[in-house]
Scaffold this motif. Structure first.
Motif, PDB file in Angstrom:
ATOM      1  N   ILE A 135      -7.740   3.905  -4.597  1.00 47.36           N
ATOM      2  CA  ILE A 135      -7.568   3.071  -5.786  1.00 47.36           C
ATOM      3  C   ILE A 135      -7.113   1.677  -5.359  1.00 47.36           C
ATOM      4  O   ILE A 135      -6.208   1.539  -4.535  1.00 47.36           O
ATOM      5  CB  ILE A 135      -6.545   3.692  -6.753  1.00 47.36           C
ATOM      6  CG1 ILE A 135      -7.009   5.100  -7.186  1.00 47.36           C
ATOM      7  CG2 ILE A 135      -6.337   2.803  -7.985  1.00 47.36           C
ATOM      8  CD1 ILE A 135      -6.019   5.839  -8.058  1.00 47.36           C
ATOM      9  N   SER A 136      -7.733   0.654  -5.908  1.00 48.75           N
ATOM     10  CA  SER A 136      -7.354  -0.731  -5.629  1.00 48.75           C
ATOM     11  C   SER A 136      -7.622  -1.560  -6.872  1.00 48.75           C
ATOM     12  O   SER A 136      -8.342  -1.125  -7.777  1.00 48.75           O
ATOM     13  CB  SER A 136      -8.148  -1.284  -4.437  1.00 48.75           C
ATOM     14  OG  SER A 136      -9.540  -1.223  -4.700  1.00 48.75           O
ATOM     15  N   HIS A 137      -7.067  -2.772  -6.912  1.00 46.05           N
ATOM     16  CA  HIS A 137      -7.383  -3.642  -8.041  1.00 46.05           C
ATOM     17  C   HIS A 137      -8.783  -4.222  -7.861  1.00 46.05           C
ATOM     18  O   HIS A 137      -9.651  -4.051  -8.700  1.00 46.05           O
ATOM     19  CB  HIS A 137      -6.359  -4.765  -8.173  1.00 46.05           C
ATOM     20  CG  HIS A 137      -6.683  -5.707  -9.304  1.00 46.05           C
ATOM     21  ND1 HIS A 137      -6.660  -5.295 -10.610  1.00 46.05           N
ATOM     22  CD2 HIS A 137      -7.076  -7.004  -9.319  1.00 46.05           C
ATOM     23  CE1 HIS A 137      -7.013  -6.307 -11.402  1.00 46.05           C
ATOM     24  NE2 HIS A 137      -7.270  -7.354 -10.634  1.00 46.05           N
ATOM     25  N   GLN A 138      -8.995  -4.912  -6.765  1.00 46.27           N
ATOM     26  CA  GLN A 138     -10.313  -5.463  -6.460  1.00 46.27           C
ATOM     27  C   GLN A 138     -11.097  -4.476  -5.606  1.00 46.27           C
ATOM     28  O   GLN A 138     -10.585  -3.905  -4.659  1.00 46.27           O
ATOM     29  CB  GLN A 138     -10.192  -6.783  -5.690  1.00 46.27           C
ATOM     30  CG  GLN A 138      -9.616  -7.928  -6.490  1.00 46.27           C
ATOM     31  CD  GLN A 138      -9.542  -9.202  -5.652  1.00 46.27           C
ATOM     32  OE1 GLN A 138      -9.772  -9.177  -4.454  1.00 46.27           O
ATOM     33  NE2 GLN A 138      -9.217 -10.307  -6.297  1.00 46.27           N
ATOM     34  N   HIS A 139     -12.329  -4.260  -5.992  1.00 43.95           N
ATOM     35  CA  HIS A 139     -13.274  -3.558  -5.140  1.00 43.95           C
ATOM     36  C   HIS A 139     -14.651  -3.933  -5.635  1.00 43.95           C
ATOM     37  O   HIS A 139     -15.379  -3.119  -6.208  1.00 43.95           O
ATOM     38  CB  HIS A 139     -13.083  -2.043  -5.196  1.00 43.95           C
ATOM     39  CG  HIS A 139     -13.882  -1.308  -4.172  1.00 43.95           C
ATOM     40  ND1 HIS A 139     -13.438  -0.157  -3.554  1.00 43.95           N
ATOM     41  CD2 HIS A 139     -15.100  -1.553  -3.638  1.00 43.95           C
ATOM     42  CE1 HIS A 139     -14.345   0.279  -2.701  1.00 43.95           C
ATOM     43  NE2 HIS A 139     -15.371  -0.552  -2.741  1.00 43.95           N
ATOM     44  N   ILE A 147      -4.707   7.209  -2.484  1.00 45.58           N
ATOM     45  CA  ILE A 147      -4.342   6.101  -1.597  1.00 45.58           C
ATOM     46  C   ILE A 147      -4.521   4.812  -2.382  1.00 45.58           C
ATOM     47  O   ILE A 147      -5.628   4.482  -2.821  1.00 45.58           O
ATOM     48  CB  ILE A 147      -5.215   6.095  -0.334  1.00 45.58           C
ATOM     49  CG1 ILE A 147      -5.046   7.418   0.433  1.00 45.58           C
ATOM     50  CG2 ILE A 147      -4.872   4.901   0.557  1.00 45.58           C
ATOM     51  CD1 ILE A 147      -5.975   7.564   1.626  1.00 45.58           C
ATOM     52  N   LEU A 148      -3.415   4.082  -2.587  1.00 45.67           N
ATOM     53  CA  LEU A 148      -3.441   2.870  -3.397  1.00 45.67           C
ATOM     54  C   LEU A 148      -3.300   1.657  -2.488  1.00 45.67           C
ATOM     55  O   LEU A 148      -2.350   1.559  -1.698  1.00 45.67           O
ATOM     56  CB  LEU A 148      -2.323   2.901  -4.444  1.00 45.67           C
ATOM     57  CG  LEU A 148      -2.559   3.934  -5.566  1.00 45.67           C
ATOM     58  CD1 LEU A 148      -2.006   5.304  -5.177  1.00 45.67           C
ATOM     59  CD2 LEU A 148      -1.938   3.478  -6.872  1.00 45.67           C
ATOM     60  N   LEU A 149      -4.250   0.736  -2.593  1.00 46.74           N
ATOM     61  CA  LEU A 149      -4.361  -0.375  -1.660  1.00 46.74           C
ATOM     62  C   LEU A 149      -4.102  -1.715  -2.337  1.00 46.74           C
ATOM     63  O   LEU A 149      -4.558  -1.970  -3.452  1.00 46.74           O
ATOM     64  CB  LEU A 149      -5.763  -0.391  -1.036  1.00 46.74           C
ATOM     65  CG  LEU A 149      -6.144   0.854  -0.225  1.00 46.74           C
ATOM     66  CD1 LEU A 149      -7.610   0.798   0.179  1.00 46.74           C
ATOM     67  CD2 LEU A 149      -5.250   0.996   1.001  1.00 46.74           C
ATOM     68  N   ASP A 191       0.852  -1.192   0.000  1.00 49.33           N
ATOM     69  CA  ASP A 191       0.000   0.000   0.000  1.00 49.33           C
ATOM     70  C   ASP A 191       0.886   1.240   0.000  1.00 49.33           C
ATOM     71  O   ASP A 191       1.969   1.243   0.596  1.00 49.33           O
ATOM     72  CB  ASP A 191      -0.877   0.044   1.255  1.00 49.33           C
ATOM     73  CG  ASP A 191      -1.577  -1.267   1.540  1.00 49.33           C
ATOM     74  OD1 ASP A 191      -2.293  -1.755   0.657  1.00 49.33           O
ATOM     75  OD2 ASP A 191      -1.398  -1.793   2.658  1.00 49.33           O
ATOM     76  N   TYR A 192       0.421   2.294  -0.642  1.00 42.98           N
ATOM     77  CA  TYR A 192       1.154   3.560  -0.585  1.00 42.98           C
ATOM     78  C   TYR A 192       0.213   4.697  -0.969  1.00 42.98           C
ATOM     79  O   TYR A 192      -0.928   4.470  -1.369  1.00 42.98           O
ATOM     80  CB  TYR A 192       2.379   3.542  -1.505  1.00 42.98           C
ATOM     81  CG  TYR A 192       2.101   3.344  -2.981  1.00 42.98           C
ATOM     82  CD1 TYR A 192       1.966   4.435  -3.843  1.00 42.98           C
ATOM     83  CD2 TYR A 192       2.006   2.066  -3.533  1.00 42.98           C
ATOM     84  CE1 TYR A 192       1.732   4.262  -5.199  1.00 42.98           C
ATOM     85  CE2 TYR A 192       1.768   1.882  -4.889  1.00 42.98           C
ATOM     86  CZ  TYR A 192       1.640   2.985  -5.714  1.00 42.98           C
ATOM     87  OH  TYR A 192       1.403   2.803  -7.055  1.00 42.98           O
ATOM     88  N   TYR A 193       0.708   5.927  -0.800  1.00 44.18           N
ATOM     89  CA  TYR A 193      -0.108   7.054  -1.228  1.00 44.18           C
ATOM     90  C   TYR A 193       0.748   8.063  -1.988  1.00 44.18           C
ATOM     91  O   TYR A 193       1.968   8.101  -1.854  1.00 44.18           O
ATOM     92  CB  TYR A 193      -0.835   7.720  -0.057  1.00 44.18           C
ATOM     93  CG  TYR A 193       0.026   8.434   0.955  1.00 44.18           C
ATOM     94  CD1 TYR A 193       0.362   9.780   0.801  1.00 44.18           C
ATOM     95  CD2 TYR A 193       0.484   7.777   2.103  1.00 44.18           C
ATOM     96  CE1 TYR A 193       1.134  10.444   1.735  1.00 44.18           C
ATOM     97  CE2 TYR A 193       1.246   8.432   3.048  1.00 44.18           C
ATOM     98  CZ  TYR A 193       1.577   9.760   2.864  1.00 44.18           C
ATOM     99  OH  TYR A 193       2.349  10.418   3.794  1.00 44.18           O
TER     100      TYR A 193
END
Length: 405
Positions: A241-245, A205-207, A192-194
């Motif tokens: 932002i994430s790949h799966q949601h 915010i990337l999860l 994770d990072y931002y």
């Protein structure tokens, strides 16, 4: 010199180099010179594209550039693509991004995961990752998050997963110095990072939602996200932002239990967080389809925006519209790729999404107050999330109620 003009130049520098530095007038020339530029305005990348892309892009670039320009001073813009699944991919995304970022003014590019498809060996998977992101050479200010296929841990390749260090060295090492990470990169839950864009007052915010379908986000990850929201001032905006949601429990998309768990963790984490900033939206891929929906947190509607895959038609059934119906995608036409140019207007609370490739442009509003109604009698003229068609006195529902109900 007018102070406002000097301040505008300093703000423009900070928007490009992602810093919060203060500049004296004598320092500005050096700061501008230090910003990496596509010196030919994307001309070489444009010339390297097939003629059908060149013809198509002329009109789309104008639209995207106008939208990006319109949010300067009260918003931000960026390119987003996801689910490229190389080798079922033309590798044109890098060339397209070099053109689009030079000619639209989009400030960065983000890949939303599943850059590759699984392979029978870890070595092949690693080679695919390197080939794909090598094709992004020359794209200014790009970032990525892993998808469930990027770790080579699904299907027949389950016995040949990449290590966290292998993925890090192939992908994250290319941009790790420009972001603020959750702990040390390389461990399972610390991808994770931002990214802060100070001039726009927007935090991305990337999860991490896992290298395989079996991964479930940890409580520590959710707490980290909540802390990143809590520390923002009230005049800042956050984008998750994430790949799966997957929002399957709200009646849209894949309702696979584990995959749904990650979307639920993100949404409930936002709902339980204490913050004063504005959460503009959540953005994801994974489903190979376009759709938008909303969920409620802190009394406002937050959009979930899902983008379809940047891959042409292969063994899987790629979908490119809200209803999920198939759209044939072959090489040799602009539908072979998909990228979105996002322009977020924090003053109007509008998100304009210009589609490059298969699919349509979209526009989404955010920050709308939730309206709560008390059901005082049985109703039948309603559309409920989940598919039911009636509501009962005293019940609590998420529904669209027609005016004549």
């Amino acid at each position: 010199y007018e102070e406002s003009s000097v301040q505008a130049i300093a703000n423009a520098i900070r928007a490009k180099n992602e810093s919060t530095a203060q500049y004296k007038l004598a320092e500005m020339a050096a700061a501008i010179s230090a910003i990496p530029e596509d010196t030919d305005g994307g001309a070489a990348a444009f010339a390297a594209l097939p003629a059908y892309w060149q013809t198509y892009l002329r009109g789309k670039i104008k639209t995207a550039a106008e939208r990006c320009a319109n949010v300067i001073g009260h918003g931000d813009s960026f390119a987003f693509c996801t689910d490229s699944h190389y080798p079922t991919n033309t590798l044109y995304a890098g060339k397209l991004l070099r053109v689009l970022m030079a000619q639209t003014g989009a400030g960065m590019a983000i890949h939303g995961g599943d850059a590759i498809s699984d392979s029978d060996t870890a070595e092949t998977a690693l080679s695919r990752l390197n080939t794909f992101f090598d094709s992004w050479a020359g794209v200014i200010n790009w970032y990525a998050i892993p998808g469930n296929h990027d770790g080579n841990s699904n299907s027949s390749s389950a016995a040949h997963p990449l290590t966290a260090d292998q993925y890090y060295n192939a992908v994250y090492a290319r941009f790790a110095g420009r972001v603020q990470q959750n702990g040390a990169f390389g461990t399972a839950s610390q991808f994770d990072y931002y990214i802060d864009r100070p001039a726009a007052k927007i935090r991305y915010i990337l999860l991490f939602t896992g290298f395989s379908d079996s991964y479930t986000m940890t409580d520590a990850q959710v707490a980290w996200m909540q802390a990143r929201l809590a520390e923002l001032a009230s005049d800042w905006t956050a984008v998750i932002i994430s790949h799966q949601h997957i929002n399957g429990y709200a009646g849209v998309g894949n309702t696979d239990t584990n995959r749904d768990t990650n979307g639920k963790a993100i949404q409930e984490g936002i709902q339980a967080a204490s913050y004063t900033c504005t959460v503009a939206c959540c953005i994801a891929g994974h489903q190979h389809r376009d759709y938008t929906t909303t969920f409620t947190a802190h009394g406002v509607e937050i959009p979930l925006i899902v983008t379809t895959c940047d891959a042409y038609q292969g063994a899987l059934d790629w979908r490119t519209n809200e209803s999920g119906t198939s759209s044939l995608r072959t090489t040799g036409a602009v539908t072979e790729n998909v990228l979105d140019i996002f322009a977020i207007d924090t003053a109007a609370k509008q998100i304009y999404i210009t589609r490059i490739g298969a699919g349509q442009d979209r526009a989404v509003s955010y920050g709308d107050a939730q309206t709560i109604y008390t059901v005082t009698a049985n109703l039948s003229n309603v559309t409920l999330t989940g598919g039911a068609s009636t509501v009962t006195e005293g019940g609590a529902y998420s529904a669209t109620v027609a005016a004549n109900a």
